[in-house]
Write an enzyme that holds these catalytic residues in place. Structure first.
Site, PDB file in Angstrom:
ATOM      1  N   GLY A   6       0.832  -1.136   0.410  1.00  0.00           N
ATOM      2  CA  GLY A   6      -0.191  -0.057   0.237  1.00  0.00           C
ATOM      3  C   GLY A   6       0.418   0.817  -0.120  1.00  0.00           C
ATOM      4  O   GLY A   6       0.751   2.162   1.617  1.00  0.00           O
ATOM      5  N   TYR A  43     -14.563  -0.774   9.604  1.00  0.00           N
ATOM      6  CA  TYR A  43     -12.984  -0.408   9.673  1.00  0.00           C
ATOM      7  C   TYR A  43     -12.564  -1.050  11.299  1.00  0.00           C
ATOM      8  O   TYR A  43     -11.910  -1.971  10.937  1.00  0.00           O
ATOM      9  CB  TYR A  43     -13.057   1.004   9.573  1.00  0.00           C
ATOM     10  CG  TYR A  43     -11.581   1.317   9.613  1.00  0.00           C
ATOM     11  CD1 TYR A  43     -10.310   1.008   8.844  1.00  0.00           C
ATOM     12  CD2 TYR A  43     -11.040   1.845  10.730  1.00  0.00           C
ATOM     13  CE1 TYR A  43      -9.451   1.598   8.597  1.00  0.00           C
ATOM     14  CE2 TYR A  43      -9.150   2.749  10.938  1.00  0.00           C
ATOM     15  CZ  TYR A  43      -8.377   1.921   9.522  1.00  0.00           C
ATOM     16  OH  TYR A  43      -7.390   2.390  10.073  1.00  0.00           O
TER      17      TYR A  43
END
Length: 292
Positions: free
Chosen positions: A8, A150
């Site tokens: 990422g 999340y």
């Protein structure tokens, strides 16, 4: 010099981590779903002549992870450090958010890390050397509406990492968690986007995040902590990052579970007043517009 794979790295914490580790003299394998979009990272690598190599890898795909990591090991030898940073955020009330978004956030934030771990572990275990760093969040310790999806992914990551540390210490493989507070990233600004909802928490957390980001904490602070964990010989498991991380955790643990639920279930007027008295922060609707 260590060989470090970071996932990422297109932007935010991942990009800053790749640059910090590269500047420290380590060889970095920076992975991202879309290398063609990593304009800023590519420019910094070129300008500073850093030993950073960009690879295409989608942590949601078994095939992509296996192919990428096998290629790196084949071409460069073993990977000394894995930094699982790739992550996405999906927020909304449990009732209103589509199930597909729950699955998406778990696939990237939790299963994505597991895919990468399973790919590097055989060589680390065989060599009895290595380090796995999972980038979590204070949301992995504190569940806050409307960040349920999340938080669930980060809670899962924290639990898995704690078990992993127990399994790998006999093989001399260090395992760590990085736990940032509110950091000035594109992902944090996504949380600040107010959405229509039946539930006031969805709207209120947007105001809270927007106000918090008026005093931005740069992602480079997290990158420095990742580098610290890489270069340390410590077996420390958790690394809180940011000025609000440990204070926020201390504040949460000062309440029992029922008090925490009640604090977040207040009516708007009481909730905004509680935020102001607790944090000295006025995040009522319209206040940011007045300041601008």
């Amino acid at each position: 010099m260590k060989t470090v794979l970071i996932t990422g790295t297109n932007r935010g914490i991942g990009m800053e981590a790749a640059l910090a580790v590269g500047r420290a003299g380590h060889k970095v394998f920076a992975t991202t779903r879309n290398p063609e979009k990593a304009f800023n990272l590519k420019q910094q690598i070129k300008d500073e002549s850093l030993d950073i190599h960009l690879y295409k890898m989608d942590v949601d795909s078994d095939e992509s992870v296996s192919q990428c990591i096998n290629t790196i090991i084949r071409d460069h030898g073993s990977i000394d450090v894995l930094v699982n940073n790739a992550g996405i955020v999906r927020h909304g009330s449990i009732e209103e958010l589509p199930l597909a978004k729950f699955k998406a956030v778990m696939d990237t934030n939790y299963f994505g890390a597991i895919r990468c771990i399973k790919a590097v572990l055989p060589s680390m275990r065989k060599n009895k050397s290595g380090c796995i760093i999972n980038v979590s969040s204070m949301a992995g310790k504190i569940s806050l509406s409307p960040l349920g999806p999340y938080c669930a992914s980060k809670f899962a990551l924290e639990a898995m990492t704690e078990a992993l540390a127990q399994e790998l210490k006999p093989f001399n493989v260090r395992v760590s968690l990085i736990e940032p507070g509110i950091i000035n990233t594109d992902m944090a600004h996504e949380i600040g986007q107010n959405e229509q909802s039946l539930y006031p928490q969805v709207r209120r957390i947007g105001h809270f995040w927007d106000t918090s980001l008026q005093s931005p904490v740069p992602p480079s602070l997290v990158a420095d902590k990742i580098l610290e964990a890489i270069e340390s010989s410590s077996w420390q498991l958790r690394y809180p990052v940011g000025p609000d991380a440990e204070p926020f955790w201390s504040w949460r643990t000062s309440m029992d579970d029922e008090q925490w639920v009640d604090w977040n279930a207040q009516e708007d007027k009481e909730w905004y007043s509680a935020v102001e008295s607790t944090f000295g922060m006025n995040c009522r609707p319209g206040e940011l517009e007045k300041e601008k």
